[in-house]
Design an enzyme around this catalytic site. Structure first.
Site: not given
Ligand code: PGA
Length: 254
Positions: A11-13, A97, A99, A171, A177, A217, A238-239
C-alpha cells in the site's frame, strides 16, 4: 483445508512520484521472477495507476486502488468509480483502511456500499479492519472487530454468502506506521477470531478459502514469524513497500 496462496500487498499510500513508481514496480517485477507461490500486489495512488500498469508489463504483479466510491458515475467531484479502476488495470481495491476511517471519516456502512459496488463491478475487495490502542487496552478488541466485520460485510451477510476471492486485512491501528508490530501471537489470535467469524457467518468453505492479511509495520525482519502463523495468509505493507529491497525481502519471507 484448502491451500491459501499467500499474498504480499504494498500500500503505497500518498507516496512516490511518477518515475519512482515506474522504477519501483520494474525492480519488483525483476526481483520476483524467481519466486513462486506468492501473489504480489501494489496499490499506487489513483493518478499513477495507468503508469504502473504499463510498467508492470508481462509480470504477474497485481494492481489495486487504495479506495473508490460506490456510485457508477455522476456528480461526485474528486471520486473514482469501480469501472474506472477496472479499465485502468486494477483487479483489487483496498477498502476501509484505517486512515480512510479516521482521517476521512469513512464508516463501515460506507465501506459496505463500496464492497458491494466492487463485487458487482468484478473487483476484488481487500477489506481492512483494526482496533485502536485505547480499544485494545479497554479489552474491546473483539467487539470492535466484530462490529467492523458486521458493518463492512453487511452486503455478504444479507446474501448469506461471501465471495471466496474477497480478502480481509487485519491492521491494528496502533501498529500502522509506528514501528510497533503486533506479535505473531497477538496477530494470530485476531486472525483466528476473524476466521471463526467467517465460519460462523458463511460456513467452512469460506473460512477455509478467504485470505486474511496482517498489516502494521511489517518488515523483512518480522515477516517470517508473522507468516508462519496458521491463520496469517499474507501482509498488507505500507512503509516497507516503498523500496524494492525491503518489499522483496518481505515477498521472499520463506
Ligand atoms: P505500515 O502500514 O506497514 O507502514 O505500518 C501498513 C498499512 O497501513 O497498510
Amino acid at each position: 483445508m484448502p491451500e491459501r496462496t499467500p499474498m504480499i500487498a504494498g500500500n503505497w499510500k500518498m507516496n512516490l512520484g511518477l518515475k519512482e513508481s515506474r522504477d519501483l514496480v520494474k525492480s519488483i517485477a525483476e526481483g520476483i521472477k524467481a519466486m513462486g507461490d506468492v501473489d504480489v500486489l501494489v496499490a499506487p495512488p489513483f493518478i499513477n495507476i495507468p503508469a504502473v500498469k504499463s510498467a508492470i508489463g508481462k509480470s504477474n504483479i497485481l494492481l489495486a486502488a487504495q479506495n473508490m466510491y460506490h456510485e457508477k458515475s455522476g456528480a461526485y467531484t474528486g471520486e473514482v468509480a469501480p469501472q474506472m479502476l477496472l479499465e485502468n488495470g486494477c483487479t483489487h481495491v483496498i477498502l476501509g483502511h484505517s486512515e480512510r476511517r479516521s482521517i476521512f471519516s469513512e464508516t463501515s456502512e460506507m465501506v459496505n456500499k463500496r464492497v458491494e459496488a466492487a463485487i458487482k463491478a468484478g473487483l476484488i475487495p481487500i477489506v481492512c479492519i483494526g482496533e485502536t490502542i485505547k480499544e485494545r487496552e479497554a479489552g474491546k478488541t473483539f467487539d470492535i472487530l466484530g462490529a467492523q466485520l458486521e458493518g463492512s460485510l453487511a452486503y455478504f451477510i444479507a446474501k448469506e454468502s461471501i465471495s471466496l476471492s474477497a480478502i480481509i486485512a487485519y491492521e491494528p491501528v496502533w501498529a500502522i506506521g509506528t514501528g510497533l508490530t503486533a506479535t505473531p501471537e497477538q496477530a494470530q489470535e485476531v486472525h483466528k477470531f476473524i476466521r471463526a467469524w467467517l465460519k460462523d457467518r458463511f460456513g467452512g468453505e469460506s473460512s477455509g478459502t478467504i485470505r486474511i492479511l496482517y498489516g502494521g509495520s511489517v518488515k523483512p525482519e518480522n515477516a517470517p514469524d508473522l507468516m508462519s502463523m496458521p491463520d496469517i495468509d499474507g501482509a498488507l505493507v505500507g512503509g516497507a513497500s516503498l523500496t524494492a529491497a525491503s518489499f522483496l525481502g518481505i515477498i521472499n519471507y520463506k
